[in-house]
Write an enzyme that holds these catalytic residues in place. Structure first.
Site, PDB file in Angstrom:
ATOM      1  N   ARG A  49      17.822   5.103 -45.432  1.00  0.00           N
ATOM      2  CA  ARG A  49      17.444   6.138 -44.475  1.00  0.00           C
ATOM      3  C   ARG A  49      17.918   7.517 -44.926  1.00  0.00           C
ATOM      4  NH1 ARG A  49      16.182   5.636 -39.097  1.00  0.00           N
ATOM      5  NH2 ARG A  49      15.534   3.547 -38.416  1.00  0.00           N
ATOM      6  N   ARG A  75      33.524   0.681 -39.567  1.00  0.00           N
ATOM      7  CA  ARG A  75      34.921   1.006 -39.871  1.00  0.00           C
ATOM      8  C   ARG A  75      35.019   1.928 -41.078  1.00  0.00           C
ATOM      9  NH1 ARG A  75      39.615  -1.938 -38.532  1.00  0.00           N
ATOM     10  NH2 ARG A  75      38.513  -2.577 -36.642  1.00  0.00           N
ATOM     11  N   ARG A 129      22.724   6.050 -42.465  1.00  0.00           N
ATOM     12  CA  ARG A 129      23.600   5.500 -41.412  1.00  0.00           C
ATOM     13  C   ARG A 129      24.128   4.111 -41.779  1.00  0.00           C
ATOM     14  NH1 ARG A 129      19.227   4.718 -36.600  1.00  0.00           N
ATOM     15  NH2 ARG A 129      18.826   6.887 -37.150  1.00  0.00           N
ATOM     16  N   HIS A 130      23.419   3.403 -42.687  1.00  0.00           N
ATOM     17  CA  HIS A 130      23.932   2.098 -43.094  1.00  0.00           C
ATOM     18  C   HIS A 130      23.847   1.970 -44.616  1.00  0.00           C
ATOM     19  CE1 HIS A 130      19.658   1.280 -42.747  1.00  0.00           C
ATOM     20  NE2 HIS A 130      19.703   1.157 -41.428  1.00  0.00           N
ATOM     21  N   HIS A 185       9.903  -6.478 -37.862  1.00  0.00           N
ATOM     22  CA  HIS A 185      10.635  -5.696 -36.854  1.00  0.00           C
ATOM     23  C   HIS A 185      10.840  -6.497 -35.570  1.00  0.00           C
ATOM     24  CE1 HIS A 185      12.614  -1.993 -35.549  1.00  0.00           C
ATOM     25  NE2 HIS A 185      12.350  -2.489 -34.363  1.00  0.00           N
ATOM     26  N   GLY A 186      12.087  -6.801 -35.322  1.00  0.00           N
ATOM     27  CA  GLY A 186      12.449  -7.491 -34.075  1.00  0.00           C
ATOM     28  C   GLY A 186      12.152  -8.975 -34.067  1.00  0.00           C
ATOM     29  N   ASN A 230      16.266  -8.503 -44.681  1.00  0.00           N
ATOM     30  CA  ASN A 230      16.729  -7.116 -44.610  1.00  0.00           C
ATOM     31  C   ASN A 230      18.234  -7.115 -44.369  1.00  0.00           C
ATOM     32  OD1 ASN A 230      17.535  -4.554 -43.512  1.00  0.00           O
ATOM     33  ND2 ASN A 230      15.364  -4.064 -43.233  1.00  0.00           N
ATOM     34  N   GLY A 272      15.659  -8.966 -40.415  1.00  0.00           N
ATOM     35  CA  GLY A 272      17.036  -8.567 -40.716  1.00  0.00           C
ATOM     36  C   GLY A 272      18.001  -8.799 -39.569  1.00  0.00           C
ATOM     37  N   GLN A 273      17.809  -8.017 -38.517  1.00  0.00           N
ATOM     38  CA  GLN A 273      18.823  -7.989 -37.446  1.00  0.00           C
ATOM     39  C   GLN A 273      19.135  -9.385 -36.909  1.00  0.00           C
ATOM     40  OE1 GLN A 273      18.861  -8.507 -33.989  1.00  0.00           O
ATOM     41  NE2 GLN A 273      20.849  -7.534 -33.628  1.00  0.00           N
ATOM     42  N   THR A 298      16.385   2.620 -33.947  1.00  0.00           N
ATOM     43  CA  THR A 298      15.768   1.871 -35.036  1.00  0.00           C
ATOM     44  C   THR A 298      14.325   2.342 -35.128  1.00  0.00           C
ATOM     45  OG1 THR A 298      15.268  -0.328 -35.929  1.00  0.00           O
ATOM     46  CG2 THR A 298      15.072  -0.060 -33.548  1.00  0.00           C
ATOM     47  N   THR A 299      13.601   1.814 -36.075  1.00  0.00           N
ATOM     48  CA  THR A 299      12.231   2.280 -36.259  1.00  0.00           C
ATOM     49  C   THR A 299      11.430   2.084 -34.977  1.00  0.00           C
ATOM     50  OG1 THR A 299      12.344   1.704 -38.574  1.00  0.00           O
ATOM     51  CG2 THR A 299      10.135   1.945 -37.643  1.00  0.00           C
ATOM     52  N   GLU A 314      12.625   0.099 -48.178  1.00  0.00           N
ATOM     53  CA  GLU A 314      11.956   0.871 -47.118  1.00  0.00           C
ATOM     54  C   GLU A 314      12.449   2.307 -47.182  1.00  0.00           C
ATOM     55  OE1 GLU A 314      13.206  -1.346 -43.719  1.00  0.00           O
ATOM     56  OE2 GLU A 314      11.373  -2.519 -43.717  1.00  0.00           O
ATOM     57  N   HIS A 360      16.712  -0.510 -46.224  1.00  0.00           N
ATOM     58  CA  HIS A 360      16.114   0.739 -45.732  1.00  0.00           C
ATOM     59  C   HIS A 360      17.075   1.872 -46.074  1.00  0.00           C
ATOM     60  CE1 HIS A 360      14.223   2.985 -42.050  1.00  0.00           C
ATOM     61  NE2 HIS A 360      14.151   3.683 -43.166  1.00  0.00           N
ATOM     62  N   ASP A 409      20.275  -4.463 -44.101  1.00  0.00           N
ATOM     63  CA  ASP A 409      20.811  -3.224 -43.521  1.00  0.00           C
ATOM     64  C   ASP A 409      22.024  -3.481 -42.639  1.00  0.00           C
ATOM     65  OD1 ASP A 409      17.624  -1.553 -42.664  1.00  0.00           O
ATOM     66  OD2 ASP A 409      18.637  -1.915 -44.581  1.00  0.00           O
ATOM     67  N   HIS A 410      21.937  -4.530 -41.812  1.00  0.00           N
ATOM     68  CA  HIS A 410      22.949  -4.693 -40.766  1.00  0.00           C
ATOM     69  C   HIS A 410      24.287  -5.202 -41.292  1.00  0.00           C
ATOM     70  CE1 HIS A 410      20.486  -3.594 -37.268  1.00  0.00           C
ATOM     71  NE2 HIS A 410      19.524  -3.907 -38.095  1.00  0.00           N
ATOM     72  N   GLU A 416       2.484  -3.577 -43.743  1.00  0.00           N
ATOM     73  CA  GLU A 416       3.424  -4.395 -42.967  1.00  0.00           C
ATOM     74  C   GLU A 416       3.180  -4.066 -41.504  1.00  0.00           C
ATOM     75  OE1 GLU A 416       7.512  -4.702 -44.195  1.00  0.00           O
ATOM     76  OE2 GLU A 416       8.170  -5.270 -42.188  1.00  0.00           O
TER      77      GLU A 416
END
Ligand SMILES: CC(=O)[C@@H](O)[C@H](O)COP(=O)(O)O
Ligand SMILES: NCC(=O)COP(=O)(O)O
Length: 265
Positions: A44, A17, A48-49, A213-214, A6, A235-236, A99-100, A69, A42, A8-9, A150
């Site tokens: 959203r 920035r 936001r990202h 997730h996580g 993922n 991802g993260q 986050t989710t 997603e 994702h 996203d980050h 998932e």
């Protein structure tokens, strides 16, 4: 076991920035070279990202299958149908969430989800439903015609972090988990059991099983040991490790960890 990365980050850092660097597009070829099996993003509602421009370019350029997603919002589903990713994973969204937070409420929203699943599949897009590990919800998922579930590993990841990291001594300590270690150990065992049993139940219901997730380089091992889980979306923690070892190494280290875990079990 497949690894969905993922990204996203990467866009989170860019949006910090509000410029054009780092560009998530640059991650596509690197992820493939590092052994990733899928790209996950994702889109959203609040952008936001990952934004619409990112999603369009990633859908066009990704050398790996794309898993998008998204919420069941009509505008978002129209965008997903137009971009035709390999798969859409339906996730719940709340604007105020960091986050989710939980899985999709498939039972209360059954008719709407059934309609969205049918629309996506009519556009030749596979569908996964991001859910909490719960038999009743899994049965409802099977009734929607979705291809995959998932399993949300957030509860497991949070308890693991409170037990085996310094999370408890940081401002981000999870208040409802500030429990004695013995209680946390019991909750961790239950969370793992719920994930194991749900993976078995979903597989028997004819659904493919993913999880996410996580997940990180420590807590992922126990999840990768669940044989019915065929894919993890992470991802993260991969992007976090990229800061120290680079994105290619971070992806290949996670892929190698999954490979080793599966070969040892
Ligand atoms: C559904 C899920 O657990 C994540 O894949 C999701 O992308 C989290 O949303 P953020 O990436 O915005 O934290
Ligand atoms: N669906 C889970 C995902 O794509 C990545 O979640 P995280 O590893 O960023 O928590």
């Amino acid at each position: 076991m497949k690894l969905g990365v993922n990204i996203d980050h990467i866009a989170v850092l860019r949006e910090a920035r509000r410029i054009n660097d780092p560009d998530p597009i640059e991650a596509l070829g690197v992820a493939k070279r590092a052994g990733a099996d899928q790209i996950t993003i994702h889109l959203r509602e609040d952008r936001r990202h990952i934004n619409d421009n990112d999603a369009k370019k990633i859908a066009q350029l990704s050398p790996l299958p794309l898993n998008m997603e998204c919420s069941i919002d009509e505008e978002i589903i129209e965008i997903v149908c137009a971009l035709k990713p390999h798969r859409a994973t339906l996730v719940p969204e709340k604007r105020e969430e960091v986050t989710t937070e939980g899985g999709l409420d498939v039972i209360s929203n059954f008719d709407k989800i059934l309609q969205v699943v049918e629309k996506l599949k009519n556009h030749e897009i596979d569908v996964s439903l991001f859910i909490d590990p719960d038999f009743e919800i899994i049965a409802a998922c099977a009734d929607t015609g979705a291809d995959m579930v998932e399993l949300h590993t957030g509860e497991y990841a949070n308890i693991y972090a409170m037990l085996y990291s310094n999370l408890r001594s940081t401002p981000h300590s999870i208040k409802n988990l500030e429990l004695p270690r013995s209680e946390l150990q019991e909750r961790l065992a239950k969370a793992i059991g719920d994930l194991e049993n749900s993976a078995i139940y979903a597989s028997k219901a004819g659904l493919l099983v993913a999880a996410g997730h996580g997940l990180n380089y420590q807590n992922v091992i126990r999840i990768a040991q669940i044989p019915q889980i065929v894919e993890l979306n992470i991802g993260q923690s991969i992007i976090a490790r990229s800061i120290w070892v680079g994105f290619e190494q971070a992806v290949s280290q996670m892929k190698e960890l999954l490979r080793e875990t599966r070969n040892c079990n």
